[in-house]
Scaffold this motif. Structure first.
Motif: not given
Length: 143
Positions: A19-21, A23-29, A32-36, A51-58
């Motif tokens: 799962f740790a591998d 993460c999206e490009t540029g994400c270190s932690k 989920s694969p779409t929430d950095c 979709e009503g939720q905050d999602r972190g992207i790099c």
């Protein structure tokens, strides 16, 4: 004999490593694969609502920035916090610009450190020798 619990723990740990591998490009932690949660150097964390939720992207920093951050209240603006060697942060727009030729460290006005074979004179890099004539180097440079 291996217990079922050891097998389950091993499979769980293998799943975490895999799962740790993911993460999206540029994400270190990531959670989920779409929430950095944390970004690698050269990226900054941006929170998007999907979709009503905050999602972190790099998001990748501008060219030659080693670290950057978004400008408060300006959706598309980013400010550099540091530049790669040979570049400086310009005061007008906080982006990285190249130092003058043969300069390794500078600001928008002058050079502080020159490349090999050049010396600093009045904030500019000039060759060690005068035009058409080689300068004698001290013995310790040649050895």
């Amino acid at each position: 004999k291996i217990s079922k619990m050891k097998v389950l723990i091993t499979l769980f740990m293998i799943g975490l490593v895999a799962f740790a591998d993911d993460c999206e490009t540029g994400c270190s932690k990531c959670d989920s694969p779409t929430d950095c949660q944390e970004c690698e150097a050269g990226f900054y964390l941006k929170v998007k609502q999907e979709e009503g939720q905050d999602r972190g992207i790099c998001v990748e920093c501008p060219p030659k920035c080693v670290a950057c951050s978004p400008v408060e209240g300006e959706e598309q603006s980013v400010t550099c916090k540091g530049c790669v060697p040979g570049y400086f942060i310009h005061a007008e727009n906080d982006l990285c610009y190249k130092c003058e030729k043969h300069c390794k460290e500078c600001n928008h006005k002058e050079c502080f450190k020159c490349s090999l074979g050049y010396k600093l004179r009045n904030g500019k890099c000039v060759p060690f020798y005068k035009s058409g004539q080689l300068q004698q180097f001290p013995f310790h440079i040649l050895s």
